[in-house]
Design an enzyme around this catalytic site. Structure first.
Site, PDB file in Angstrom:
ATOM      1  N   GLU A  40     -15.564   7.647   6.556  1.00 13.34           N
ATOM      2  CA  GLU A  40     -15.743   6.168   7.176  1.00 13.34           C
ATOM      3  C   GLU A  40     -16.689   6.021   8.206  1.00 13.34           C
ATOM      4  O   GLU A  40     -16.375   5.254   9.003  1.00 13.34           O
ATOM      5  CB  GLU A  40     -14.237   5.813   7.691  1.00 13.34           C
ATOM      6  CG  GLU A  40     -13.054   5.576   6.587  1.00 13.34           C
ATOM      7  CD  GLU A  40     -11.898   4.906   6.955  1.00 13.34           C
ATOM      8  OE1 GLU A  40     -11.631   3.704   6.596  1.00 13.34           O
ATOM      9  OE2 GLU A  40     -10.976   5.520   7.717  1.00 13.34           O
ATOM     10  N   LYS A  66      -9.372   1.637  20.063  1.00 15.20           N
ATOM     11  CA  LYS A  66      -9.071   2.814  18.769  1.00 15.20           C
ATOM     12  C   LYS A  66     -10.270   2.987  18.241  1.00 15.20           C
ATOM     13  O   LYS A  66     -10.460   4.433  17.753  1.00 15.20           O
ATOM     14  CB  LYS A  66      -8.198   1.861  17.733  1.00 15.20           C
ATOM     15  CG  LYS A  66      -7.977   2.690  16.413  1.00 15.20           C
ATOM     16  CD  LYS A  66      -6.989   3.757  16.711  1.00 15.20           C
ATOM     17  CE  LYS A  66      -6.920   4.932  15.433  1.00 15.20           C
ATOM     18  NZ  LYS A  66      -6.343   4.178  14.189  1.00 15.20           N
ATOM     19  N   ALA A 113      -1.285  10.319   9.286  1.00 20.95           N
ATOM     20  CA  ALA A 113      -0.761  10.284   8.148  1.00 20.95           C
ATOM     21  C   ALA A 113      -1.107  10.938   7.160  1.00 20.95           C
ATOM     22  O   ALA A 113      -2.464  10.819   7.143  1.00 20.95           O
ATOM     23  CB  ALA A 113      -0.324   8.872   7.769  1.00 20.95           C
ATOM     24  N   ASN A 153      -8.297   0.482   9.876  1.00 26.05           N
ATOM     25  CA  ASN A 153      -9.188   1.285  10.904  1.00 26.05           C
ATOM     26  C   ASN A 153     -10.341   0.223  11.062  1.00 26.05           C
ATOM     27  O   ASN A 153     -10.528  -0.439  10.231  1.00 26.05           O
ATOM     28  CB  ASN A 153      -9.390   2.623  10.320  1.00 26.05           C
ATOM     29  CG  ASN A 153      -8.788   3.634  10.883  1.00 26.05           C
ATOM     30  OD1 ASN A 153      -8.248   3.540  12.088  1.00 26.05           O
ATOM     31  ND2 ASN A 153      -8.826   4.950  10.222  1.00 26.05           N
ATOM     32  N   GLY A 173       0.920  -1.301  -0.209  1.00 26.69           N
ATOM     33  CA  GLY A 173      -0.092   0.079   0.098  1.00 26.69           C
ATOM     34  C   GLY A 173       0.613   1.196  -0.125  1.00 26.69           C
ATOM     35  O   GLY A 173       1.568   1.463   0.808  1.00 26.69           O
ATOM     36  N   SER A 192      -9.461  12.752   9.386  1.00 27.99           N
ATOM     37  CA  SER A 192      -9.679  12.307   8.176  1.00 27.99           C
ATOM     38  C   SER A 192     -11.024  12.493   7.692  1.00 27.99           C
ATOM     39  O   SER A 192     -11.250  12.937   6.769  1.00 27.99           O
ATOM     40  CB  SER A 192      -9.105  11.054   7.897  1.00 27.99           C
ATOM     41  OG  SER A 192     -10.010  10.043   8.806  1.00 27.99           O
ATOM     42  N   VAL A 207      -0.425   6.063   5.245  1.00 31.15           N
ATOM     43  CA  VAL A 207      -0.035   5.228   6.112  1.00 31.15           C
ATOM     44  C   VAL A 207       1.198   4.270   5.753  1.00 31.15           C
ATOM     45  O   VAL A 207       2.341   3.946   6.335  1.00 31.15           O
ATOM     46  CB  VAL A 207      -0.919   4.108   6.729  1.00 31.15           C
ATOM     47  CG1 VAL A 207      -0.565   2.980   7.649  1.00 31.15           C
ATOM     48  CG2 VAL A 207      -2.156   4.819   7.524  1.00 31.15           C
ATOM     49  N   GLY A 208       1.036   3.634   4.455  1.00 34.08           N
ATOM     50  CA  GLY A 208       2.178   2.978   3.761  1.00 34.08           C
ATOM     51  C   GLY A 208       3.337   3.623   3.530  1.00 34.08           C
ATOM     52  O   GLY A 208       4.709   3.429   4.164  1.00 34.08           O
TER      53      GLY A 208
END
Lengths: 296, 296
Positions: B257, B179, B124, B98, B7, B245, B11-12
Site C-alpha cells: 500500500e 493514522k 488484524a 486505510n 467485507g 502488513s 478487519v471485517g
C-alpha cells in the site's frame, strides 16, 4: 623488476598474480606463517581456471629490498605497517587503501618518501590463503602523493603491462574522491537491498537513489556531479556481476566499511546530507540487527 | 443491536467477533458463496483459543436493514460498494479504510448520509475464511464525516463495549492524518528492513530514521511533529510483536500500500521530502525486484 606486496588479502594476492603475469618477480609479505607456507608450496592460484602463478611469500618482519613496494592492507592496519617503511626512502611505495581516511597517516612521510596512491576499479575476492579471483573489469589508477624522482618515475612506468594496466593520474585528491563517490553510491545500496551491482542500473528506483547519493557525495567532495555520475554508471556496468564487499559483509553479519565511506562524507560537511544519512543509518541499522559484529 | 459489516477480510472478521462479544447481532456481508457457507456453519473463530463466535454471513447482494453498517473493504473496492449504500439515508455508515484516498469518493454523500470514519490501532490477521487474529493492542477511533442525527449519535454510543472500545474523535481529518503518519513511519521501515515493529524502538538507527519520516509526514499533513512522534512510539509499542502488513507484503512478493501511504504524502506537497522519498523509492525498488506483483 622485484615487487614487494604487503598484505596477503584479496587485493594483495590478486595484484601479485597480475604482476607475475607481467613478468615481475613478486614477493607477498604476510602476517601468518601458515599462509607463507601455503603460498611458497605452489604459488597463488587464480580463479576461474585455478592456474598457479609463482609468487613467493615472506613474513612481514622479513621485508627485503625491493624495486617497488605496494601496500595492500586495510586502512586500519596501516599504522602497524608504516614504521617498517621508514628506511625505504628512495623506492616507490604504492598505497592501495579504500576511502580517504589514510591520507592523514601518510601525510607526514610525503616529503621524505616516494609515495603513490592507487585505486582499483575491479573487485578482488579471496577464496583461501592462496586462491583469488578478479571480479569485474577495469584498471588500476595511480597518482603520486609526493614529488617523484626520475628513477621512481621510470620504475612506475615499468610496472604496467597488459596484465596490469595502469592509468597515471595527475591529481591524487580527485582520484581518491572519485573512487569514494563510487563506493558511497554502490556499496550502501547494494548492501541494503542485497543485490548485485547491476540492479542499480536495472531497477529504476535504485538508479534514482544512486543518483541522489552521487549528487550529495560530489557536493561535499567538490567533484562535478554530472561527470561523476557517468563514471559511477560505467563502473557499475563494468562490475555488474559483482556483489559489493559491503553487500557481502552485511550478508555475513560482518562489520562494513560504512564509516570510512558514507561516514567520512557525512563528517566532511555541516550540510544535511539526507540521502547519504538514510543510507548510512540503514547500514548501521543492519549491522546492529546482525548483533555482535565480526571483523573480517 | 443489529450490525452489518461489509467485507469478510481480516478487519471485517475481527470487528464481527469483537462486536458479537459485546452482545450485538452481527452479519458479515461477503463476496463469495463459499465464505458465506463456512461462516454460517460455525461462526467466526478467534485465534489464539479458536473459540467460535456466532456471526451470520450473507452475500453482498443480500444486504438487509441494519441498525448500523460498517464498511471494511480495501480502499480500491469502495467504489463497488457505495452504490449499494445509496438508500441507507438514516443509519450510520462507518468506513474503516486505510490512508486518505477514499475521502474524495465519500465526499459527495456526506450531506445526504450519516457517515463516519474509523481507524484501528491494532492489527488484524486473517488465517482463513472464518478464522482471524487480533495482533497488538489498542482501540478503534471513530469520527463523523457528516452532521449526525440524534438517533445516529445514540446508535454509535451503543456500539462501544469493553470488547470493542471506541474513542469518539472531534476531528476526522486529524484522526485520519494521524493514522497516516503512523503508517508512513512504521510500514516502509519495517518492510525495508524486514523486522517486527519493536525494532523501530530497539535499533537506534531505525528510531532515528523513524523520527525523520514522522517529521516529514507531519509537515505535509499539518500535524504537530512532537505530539505525533509520541503517538507513533506508543503505537509501535502497542504493536511491538507485529510484522506490519507492508513487511508481510514485501516478504510474500505482493503489491504493497506504499502508494496510498508514502505516495499520498509525496503527492500532497511541492517540497522535497527526502527521507520519505528514500523510503518510497526503497519499497518500489523491492516491489520491482520481486518481479511481477500479485494483488492480495
Amino acid at each position: 623488476m622485484k615487487v614487494g606486496i604487503i598484505g596477503g588479502g584479496a587485493v594483495g594476492l590478486l595484484t601479485a598474480v597480475n604482476l607475475t603475469k607481467g613478468g615481475h618477480q613478486v614477493t607477498v609479505y604476510v602476517r601468518r606463517e601458515e599462509q607463507k607456507h601455503e603460498i611458497n608450496k605452489g604459488g597463488v592460484s587464480l580463479v576461474p581456471d585455478y592456474k598457479n602463478f609463482p609468487v613467493r611469500a615472506l613474513l612481514l618482519e622479513e621485508l627485503r629490498k625491493e624495486d617497488i613496494i605496494m601496500i595492500a592492507v586495510k586502512q586500519y592496519h596501516l599504522s602497524d605497517i608504516l614504521p617498517r617503511l621508514q628506511s625505504y626512502l628512495n623506492i616507490p611505495l604504492i598505497f592501495l587503501q579504500n576511502g580517504m581516511g589514510h591520507l592523514e597517516l601518510l601525510s607526514p612521510l610525503k616529503d621524505s618518501h616516494q609515495m603513490l596512491l592507487g585505486v582499483l576499479e575491479y573487485g578482488a575476492l579471496k577464496h583461501d590463503d592462496y586462491t583469488v579471483e578478479q571480479t569485474g573489469k577495469g584498471i588500476c589508477r595511480i597518482a603520486s602523493l609526493s614529488e617523484l624522482s626520475a628513477t621512481s618515475n621510470q620504475t612506475i612506468h615499468k610496472l604496467a603491462t597488459s596484465s596490469y594496466p595502469i592509468n597515471l593520474e595527475e591529481d591524487w585528491y580527485h582520484m581518491l574522491a572519485q573512487k569514494l563517490v563510487v563506493n558511497a553510491v554502490i556499496n550502501p545500496l547494494t548492501a541494503l537491498f542485497q543485490v548485485k551491482n547491476e540492479s542499480l542500473l536495472e531497477n529504476e528506483h535504485l538508479l534514482w537513489l544512486a543518483e541522489k547519493l552521487c549528487q550529495e557525495a560530489c557536493e561535499v567532495l567538490g567533484l562535478s556531479s554530472g561527470k561523476s555520475w557517468e563514471i559511477v554508471k560505467r563502473i557499475v556496468y563494468q562490475t555488474k556481476e559483482n556483489y559489493s564487499s559491503m553487500c557481502k559483509d552485511i550478508e555475513a553479519g560482518r562489520r562494513t566499511e560504512i564509516e570510512a565511506i558514507s561516514g567520512y562524507i557525512l563528517k566532511k560537511t555541516q550540510c544535511d546530507l539526507v540521502y547519504t544519512s538514510f543510507a548510512y543509518r540503514s547500514i548501521k541499522a543492519l549491522e546492529m540487527n546482525a548483533g555482535g559484529l565480526k571483523d573480517d
